[in-house]
Design a protein around this motif. Structure first.
Motif: not given
Length: 581
Positions: A259-267
């Protein structure tokens, strides 16, 4: 699902009487509870925790016996402005853990760099590691995914004034390196309850402990708490890619990490997902294993693993896109080299009568040996070990495909090897060319006592085809994330009939056909089963299926497809014990 006019088939054996009670209490289908019971989850509270993994179930990081010492040493380095180097491994697990630690340490004001050795330098600490520490003037080295038994070089690094803090999940309790601090849950005196963490999981546990130390009480500040949530995406990458068992803490971390991957804002994460073509949906474990991890691994296999670190550390999307394109080029190069090597090795391997396929050659690309060994093992149904020689010494990789504990096999032949390590299913080794033939003979001699059954997965229970309603099958996804240690639900259905004409897929070599039982009809797929076309086409007797039901990728509510693992004539019905775990 539809009906036909065929006569009713015999029913499957009775189910566990606890199944209905658990289903009603937890509020999920009977079929899902059948799986839970088969996997030892037998009370409502455990079932709810299993279906809804809770971050509060993570163990206190200070359960590690040496965690207080580790945190104190990192804090000392930060307070005294000592330079810190994070010494990672060149695979996804090591790279992801390295990025987690470097980003966190920079967030709390540390002067920190990443160092990832080249594959040609060898695994774990080497002469290159010693030189990097000396050149960088570091006062503290924190390893990720390596170091437990790196006695020689950790001793040398500490002799030049740099303490080493090891975070790892490999190695044995013999010849443990004299590091300043050692966090490895597999060691008998580690103190940590969960022994199955991947390397990135151990690094993340250190990060959680450090976050507590920088916070009032035990609750991290909002900034550090958000970092820990975002970092679980990297933990998911490394854990799944390293084929760590998806149970216990790994299940919790990967569940929330996806879920963190799906929502990540990390470029870097966004560019990586774009390159892996995982954009308009949430990534799953299979996406990591087959799309994302190969891109990251390609950096270390075909170039320098630091390219992947650069991508994941990117702060601007344009820079991240450029870094991702470099990985794409490396991955395409890897595919070409891999295809050529698979074709070359298969010619030799198919003619071999050995129980374990051991092949070596001068000039092979060492970065693709593991992938090729995996392909060979899967294709021929035998463990495979491949060695690339460079002069008098070679480095190799082995894969077992679940048929042999390769780590134990190498240990039994250690007198033939310079070095070796890894897991039951995947290993690395170093060997003198003069002892290669001796090693091949030796490992084939010991194979008999170590070979495990290459049989098929154990079913979670019997099932009627009429139970496989699309809404019920969708609920089975509550058991995800699926992977090592938590496979997809697998059911057995006896007395099923094949109807119509089967078809084959020339690209995948799969066999597709329809099956009928008690009025229900489904499409089934037997992976790489095209060679059984004539046999299946002419079958006129009931068959027994071992399969995983799944929703077709294009349908939100169906149709349901049966991914068949095993098919045989239903001459002798299996006993109920066959479905027990």
């Amino acid at each position: 699902m539809s009906s036909d006019d065929s006569a009713p088939m015999p029913h499957v054996p009775p189910h566990d009487p606890r199944e209905r009670a658990l289903a009603r209490t937890v509020g999920v289908p009977d079929l899902l509870c059948r799986v839970l019971l088969a996997r030892g989850v037998d009370d409502p509270d455990r079932a709810r925790r299993h279906l809804r993994p809770d971050l509060r179930e993570l163990h206190d990081p200070f359960r590690f016996t040496q965690m207080e010492r580790a945190v104190a040493r990192v804090r000392q380095a930060i307070d005294q402005r000592q330079r810190i180097v994070v010494h990672g491994d060149y695979d996804v697990d090591g790279i992801a853990g390295t990025v987690v630690l470097v980003k966190f340490l920079r967030l709390v004001g540390a002067d920190v760099d990443a160092f990832i050795p080249d594959r040609r330098d060898g695994y774990s600490f080497t002469e290159a590691s010693l030189q990097a520490v000396r050149d960088g003037g570091y006062g503290l080295c924190v390893s990720v995914d390596n170091g437990t038994n790196a006695n020689k070089y950790i001793t040398k690094i500490q002799e030049i004034g740099c303490d080493v803090l090891v975070t790892d999940h490999h190695g044995t309790s013999d010849n443990v390196a004299p590091a300043h601090t050692l966090l490895n849950p597999r060691l008998p005196d580690a103190g940590y309850p969960d022994r199955e963490l991947a390397g990135v999981g151990v690094a993340y546990t250190l990060t959680r402990a450090l976050a507590e130390s920088f916070s009032r009480g035990k609750k991290p500040s909002d900034e550090l708490a958000q970092f820990l949530v975002d970092a679980m995406g990297l933990v998911a990458l490394g854990t799944v890619a390293d084929v760590a068992p998806l149970r216990g803490e790994n299940r919790i971390l990967v569940f929330h990490g996806l879920r963190a991957l799906a929502q990540s804002a990390n470029p870097g994460i966004r560019a990586l997902l774009d390159s892996a073509n995982v954009t308009n949906r949430s990534p799953g474990a299979e996406d990591i294993a087959f799309r994302i991890a190969p891109l990251i691994n390609a950096a270390g296999r075909m170039g320098r693993a630091t390219r992947a670190v650069d991508l994941l550390m990117s702060t601007g999307y344009q820079d991240a896109q450029e870094a991702a394109r470099v990985l794409e080029k490396h991955n395409e190069e890897r595919r070409k080299v891999e295809r050529a090597l698979v074709d070359e090795v298969l010619v030799e391997a198919e003619a071999s009568a050995d129980a374990i396929l051991v092949h070596g050659r001068e000039g092979w690309h060492p970065g693709v040996l593991g992938i090729v060994a995996s392909r060979i093992a899967e294709t021929l149904g035998k463990p495979a070990i491949l060695v690339a020689f460079d002069g008098e010494r070679g480095r190799g990789s082995g894969r077992s495909a679940g048929m042999l504990n390769l780590r134990d096999a190498l240990a039994a032949c250690s007198n033939c090897l310079v070095a070796h390590g890894g897991h039951a299913a995947a290993v690395g080794l170093e060997i003198e060319q003069a002892r290669f033939d001796e090693f091949r003979a030796s490992i084939n001699r010991v194979a008999g006592s170590l070979v495990q059954s290459a049989g098929f997965g154990k079913p979670d229970g019997f099932a009627e085809l009429t139970e496989l309603d699309a809404k019920v099958v969708r609920k089975l996804d509550l058991l995800a994330t699926f992977g090592a240690g938590n496979p997809r639900p697998l059911f057995m259905s006896p007395a099923v009939r094949i109807i119509g004409r089967p078809t084959t897929d020339s690209r995948s070599n799969d066999l597709r056909f329809r099956v009928s039982g008690n009025g229900a009809i489904f499409t089934a797929r037997l992976r790489r089963g095209a060679s059984r076309f004539e046999e299946i086409r002419n079958l006129d007797s009931p068959v027994q299926l071992l399969y995983s039901p799944r929703l077709a990728s294009w349908g939100e509510d169906g149709p349901v497809e049966l991914h068949v693992e095993h098919l045989k004539l239903d001459g002798e019905r299996p006993s109920a014990s066959a479905a027990e775990r």
